[in-house]
Design an enzyme around this catalytic site. Structure first.
Site, PDB file in Angstrom:
ATOM      1  N   SER A 246     -32.557   3.962  -2.775  1.00 25.40           N
ATOM      2  CA  SER A 246     -32.218   3.312  -4.038  1.00 25.40           C
ATOM      3  C   SER A 246     -33.490   3.154  -4.861  1.00 25.40           C
ATOM      4  O   SER A 246     -34.575   3.513  -4.413  1.00 25.40           O
ATOM      5  CB  SER A 246     -31.604   1.943  -3.781  1.00 25.40           C
ATOM      6  OG  SER A 246     -32.629   1.060  -3.373  1.00 25.40           O
ATOM      7  N   LYS A 247     -33.324   2.571  -6.030  1.00 27.26           N
ATOM      8  CA  LYS A 247     -34.475   2.436  -6.931  1.00 27.26           C
ATOM      9  C   LYS A 247     -35.612   1.636  -6.292  1.00 27.26           C
ATOM     10  O   LYS A 247     -36.758   1.775  -6.691  1.00 27.26           O
ATOM     11  CB  LYS A 247     -34.043   1.782  -8.240  1.00 27.26           C
ATOM     12  CG  LYS A 247     -33.297   2.763  -9.118  1.00 27.26           C
ATOM     13  CD  LYS A 247     -33.306   2.372 -10.561  1.00 27.26           C
ATOM     14  CE  LYS A 247     -32.929   3.563 -11.410  1.00 27.26           C
ATOM     15  NZ  LYS A 247     -32.376   3.228 -12.681  1.00 27.26           N
ATOM     16  N   ARG A 248     -35.254   0.798  -5.313  1.00 27.53           N
ATOM     17  CA  ARG A 248     -36.305   0.055  -4.607  1.00 27.53           C
ATOM     18  C   ARG A 248     -37.344   0.989  -3.995  1.00 27.53           C
ATOM     19  O   ARG A 248     -38.481   0.622  -3.785  1.00 27.53           O
ATOM     20  CB  ARG A 248     -35.679  -0.764  -3.466  1.00 27.53           C
ATOM     21  CG  ARG A 248     -35.272  -2.146  -3.829  1.00 27.53           C
ATOM     22  CD  ARG A 248     -34.724  -2.880  -2.623  1.00 27.53           C
ATOM     23  NE  ARG A 248     -33.762  -2.107  -1.856  1.00 27.53           N
ATOM     24  CZ  ARG A 248     -33.965  -1.671  -0.628  1.00 27.53           C
ATOM     25  NH1 ARG A 248     -35.100  -1.917  -0.016  1.00 27.53           N
ATOM     26  NH2 ARG A 248     -33.027  -0.986   0.002  1.00 27.53           N
ATOM     27  N   HIS A 249     -36.914   2.197  -3.653  1.00 27.14           N
ATOM     28  CA  HIS A 249     -37.830   3.131  -2.992  1.00 27.14           C
ATOM     29  C   HIS A 249     -38.688   3.908  -3.984  1.00 27.14           C
ATOM     30  O   HIS A 249     -39.425   4.797  -3.597  1.00 27.14           O
ATOM     31  CB  HIS A 249     -37.040   4.116  -2.125  1.00 27.14           C
ATOM     32  CG  HIS A 249     -36.316   3.458  -0.990  1.00 27.14           C
ATOM     33  ND1 HIS A 249     -34.980   3.155  -1.054  1.00 27.14           N
ATOM     34  CD2 HIS A 249     -36.752   3.037   0.206  1.00 27.14           C
ATOM     35  CE1 HIS A 249     -34.620   2.576   0.080  1.00 27.14           C
ATOM     36  NE2 HIS A 249     -35.673   2.486   0.852  1.00 27.14           N
ATOM     37  N   GLY A 250     -38.565   3.599  -5.255  1.00 25.63           N
ATOM     38  CA  GLY A 250     -39.348   4.339  -6.253  1.00 25.63           C
ATOM     39  C   GLY A 250     -38.426   5.241  -7.039  1.00 25.63           C
ATOM     40  O   GLY A 250     -37.284   4.883  -7.309  1.00 25.63           O
TER      41      GLY A 250
END
Ligand code: GLU
Length: 477
Positions: A246-250
């Site tokens: 997800s966006k948490r991973h970049g």
């Protein structure tokens, strides 16, 4: 089935960005179509999206074009096919395998939530199926908003997944799903099944997130008396912490990777191996090799991990393998974007730029690395690396460099070999280690401790600039 009967599709919902996972789904469908001489169809599932706009769709189409994934038919837009879905819903109503439901969605949601709070399952109890004709007539007279629900038949539903094997589900675990909303629009499962039929889809290859929808779609096919396609559910893509990517991973949007300086060919290669392997240890593969080797049977059912370092490595391999000319062309937009050269300068200094490209190519993992790795070729006001300053910004080095300056200024033609000659002769005459002079020169003209061959670098930066930079460094500014 003959090979040309293969028809697959990519069915994105226009959410405003093109996720890495969607790109992999598109790629696998495309590889499968190309391998089998079949057709790849693009269908935009835009019935459910409140604010679906042309712009959002363009993002997906741009992403596909950038990756080189071309489609043979479409894009078809579900929003333009509402009457078709209504026709199929009517067929189900006529056959008695669907029914009107007048329940208030807010009430049902409250029931669902309170059951969840009691840790109980909740499923729609078919109260509208059991309305008497008089009760139904009354609801109609009052114009109570109504949806259409599919009447899930008793028993079990089974299908064979090409990646996960036999899948069986009990009908009792499947709620009578809404297939038509009160605004006359279809829900995902209905529209998807109808389109997969109408578009002659032979294989549905999609993310495993949809595996719980498949039994519902199979039941819809059966209720309509239609054959269902074959299904293959692709493994999830996880981040390196093993949670869903997800966006948490970049960056998770394909266009972010483009802007970060990844090459589409590296991205395609990396995505292809995210869950599939050719059955040997090949990692760098051309698109034609991928097409030739692609096989749904070689897709690993367990989750794949998106490892950005691996992608970066692969991108570096692709950059390294490029001719200087091609590399230069691909790099040019990044030079302009970072203000390193103008488009006019790129044209005017082509030969010079080609030489710079040849020198730095193997040091770049992404095209945008150019700024940090080799910005000193283009701009004078670069930063000095901390570690290098500690080693070289001292009176002894300044003195050596100051002494060397007039010697270098005399280097006749300022080529790599005359620069080398100048460095070696000065070091020899003054009892200075060649290595020490090279390191401090590199620091002063590039701001870096390491890099390509210094003599070539100095030639390309040019005599005047090198002299200025050495002077500036020795002045400590
Ligand atoms: N529209 C769905 C999505 O974007 C795809 C559904 C499918 O492939 O069946 O997840």
């Amino acid at each position: 089935m003959t090979k040309s009967d293969v028809r697959v599709r990519m069915a994105p919902s226009p959410t405003g960005f093109f996720h890495v996972g969607s790109a992999r789904t598109a790629l696998y469908n495309w590889l499968f179509a190309r391998k089998n001489g079949g057709k790849f169809i693009l269908r935009v599932e835009d019935t459910d999206v409140v604010r679906s706009s042309d712009e959002m769709i363009e993002v997906i189409l741009d992403g596909m074009r950038w990756l080189g994934i071309d489609w043979d038919e479409g894009p078809h837009f579900q929003s333009a096919r509402i009457a078709t879905y209504q026709k199929y819903v009517q067929m189900l109503l006529d056959r008695g395998t669907a029914y009107y439901c007048y329940c208030d969605p807010g009430d049902l949601e409250r029931e669902r939530q309170s059951a969840y709070a009691r840790k109980e399952d909740w499923r729609y109890d078919r109260r509208c199926l059991n309305l008497s004709p008089a009760e139904r007539a009354e609801k109609e007279r009052q114009q109570v908003p109504r949806v259409v629900r599919f009447l899930v038949p008793d028993g079990t539903v089974a299908y064979h997944d090409l990646i996960h094997g036999g899948i069986t589900r009990e009908s009792k675990d499947i709620e009578d799903l809404v297939i038509l909303r009160s605004n006359g629009r279809p829900t995902y499962n209905l529209a998807c099944a109808v389109d997969d039929h109408e578009m002659g889809i032979s294989h549905v290859i999609r993310a495993v997130d949809h595996i719980t929808n498949t039994p519902k779609q199979v039941l819809l096919f059966k209720a309509l008396g239609l054959p269902e396609p074959q299904y293959a559910h692709l493994p999830l893509i996880l981040g390196t912490d093993k949670s869903k990517l997800s966006k948490r991973h970049g960056a998770v949007s394909i266009m972010d990777y483009r802007d970060l300086g990844y090459l589409p060919e590296a991205m395609v290669n990396y995505l292809a191996l995210l869950g599939w392997s050719p059955g040997d240890d090949r990692e760098i593969m051309s698109v034609n090799d991928m097409i030739a080797s692609f096989d749904l049977g070689r897709i690993n059912p367990s989750n794949a991990v998106f490892d950005e370092h691996k992608l970066e490595w692969m991108n570096g391999q692709y950059i390294y393998a490029m001719s200087d000319e091609v590399f230069c062309e691909r790099l040019s937009p990044f030079l302009v974007r970072f203000g390193l050269l103008t488009a006019g300068e790129i044209d005017a200094r082509k030969n010079w730029l080609l030489k710079v490209c040849g020198l730095v190519k193997l040091r770049l993992k992404t095209l945008s690395d150019i700024k940090d790795v080799a910005g000193y070729f283009f701009v004078d006001d670069f930063e000095y690396e901390e570690g290098g300053l500690k080693k070289h910004a001292n009176a002894e080095t300044f003195e050596i460099l100051a002494g060397f300056l007039p010697h270098l200024a005399q280097a006749a033609d300022y080529t790599a070999s005359s620069i080398e000659e100048s460095i070696r002769s000065y070091a020899g005459q003054n009892d200075i280690k060649v290595r020490q002079l090279i390191h401090s020169l590199r620091m002063s003209v590039t701001g870096k401790e390491g890099g390509p061959g210094l003599f070539e670098v100095m030639e390309l930066i040019g005599k005047d600039k090198c002299l200025d930079r050495i002077r500036r460094f020795t002045r400590g500014s």
